[in-house]
Write a protein that holds these residues in place. Structure first.
Motif, short mmCIF file in Angstrom:
data_model
loop_
_atom_site.label_atom_id
_atom_site.label_comp_id
_atom_site.label_asym_id
_atom_site.label_seq_id
_atom_site.Cartn_x
_atom_site.Cartn_y
_atom_site.Cartn_z
N ALA A 7 0.82 -1.20 0.00
CA ALA A 7 0.00 0.00 0.00
C ALA A 7 0.86 1.26 0.00
O ALA A 7 0.50 2.25 -0.61
CB ALA A 7 -0.93 -0.01 1.21
N VAL A 8 2.02 1.20 0.66
CA VAL A 8 2.87 2.39 0.75
C VAL A 8 3.43 2.74 -0.63
O VAL A 8 3.34 3.89 -1.07
CB VAL A 8 4.00 2.17 1.78
N ALA A 9 3.99 1.76 -1.31
CA ALA A 9 4.55 2.03 -2.64
C ALA A 9 3.44 2.42 -3.63
O ALA A 9 3.64 3.30 -4.48
CB ALA A 9 5.31 0.80 -3.16
N GLY A 10 2.27 1.79 -3.51
CA GLY A 10 1.14 2.15 -4.36
C GLY A 10 0.66 3.57 -4.10
O GLY A 10 0.34 4.31 -5.01
N GLY A 11 0.63 3.96 -2.81
CA GLY A 11 0.22 5.32 -2.46
C GLY A 11 1.20 6.36 -2.98
O GLY A 11 0.79 7.40 -3.51
N MET A 12 2.49 6.08 -2.84
CA MET A 12 3.49 7.03 -3.36
C MET A 12 3.44 7.08 -4.89
O MET A 12 3.63 8.15 -5.48
CB MET A 12 4.89 6.66 -2.86
N SER A 13 3.16 5.95 -5.51
CA SER A 13 2.99 5.94 -6.97
C SER A 13 1.80 6.79 -7.38
O SER A 13 1.85 7.50 -8.40
CB SER A 13 2.80 4.50 -7.48
N MET A 14 0.74 6.76 -6.59
CA MET A 14 -0.43 7.59 -6.87
C MET A 14 -0.08 9.07 -6.74
O MET A 14 -0.58 9.89 -7.51
CB MET A 14 -1.59 7.22 -5.94
N VAL A 15 0.78 9.42 -5.80
CA VAL A 15 1.22 10.81 -5.67
C VAL A 15 1.94 11.25 -6.94
O VAL A 15 1.71 12.35 -7.45
CB VAL A 15 2.12 10.99 -4.42
#
Length: 159
Positions: free
Chosen positions: A1-9
């Protein structure tokens, strides 16, 4: 979720610069990309380590949907990892972010849908109504974000 969230940013930053007139913060996104690379590497190491520690890594080579879904998700993470780690311009960062967000979505799919179907023996695929509701929720989120950016001073002027 962390890498996915930063990718969304990264994804949102690039789209905001294209469609909402925000400044493209290339150096900031490059720095964030380095953190994303580390996060993906840590996630993959933990994921494979967990499977090995629990003695279930042999399931990854068995012909069933869970193994296939796992490898598809892992491939998306690896593509995101490669794209984020090799640097590049806006298009490369956009592609990397799409793969990062996509990998996070595939992970959720695997944890919720695939994981529930395998032990129960039930097959499931979302109906067109469920896909439409999901698309509507995403569209509503984009509408709210765009309205907030237009109505409130969200970006710093670089004039």
């Amino acid at each position: 979720a962390v890498a996915g969230g930063m990718s969304m940013v990264v994804f949102e930053s690039i789209l905001s610069s294209k469609f909402l007139g925000a400044k493209f913060e290339h150096n900031t996104l490059k720095s964030l990309s380095k953190i994303i690379v580390f996060t993906i590497l840590a996630y993959l190491a933990f994921r494979f380590g967990d499977l090995a520690a629990r003695g279930v890594a042999d399931h990854l080579v068995q012909p069933y949907m869970g193994a296939t879904d796992f490898w598809i998700e892992t491939a998306w993470w690896i593509v995101a990892l490669i794209l984020f780690s090799t640097g590049g311009g806006k298009l490369k960062l956009l592609l990397a972010s799409i793969f990062g967000v996509g990998a996070a979505v595939l992970y959720r799919w695997n944890m919720v849908v695939s994981a529930m179907m395998i032990p129960s023996g039930v097959t499931y695929f979302p109906t067109w109504i469920e896909w439409t509701i999901t698309a509507g929720i995403i569209a509503l989120g984009l509408l709210i974000y765009t309205a907030a950016v237009k109505l409130f001073p969200s970006f710093i002027s670089h004039e």
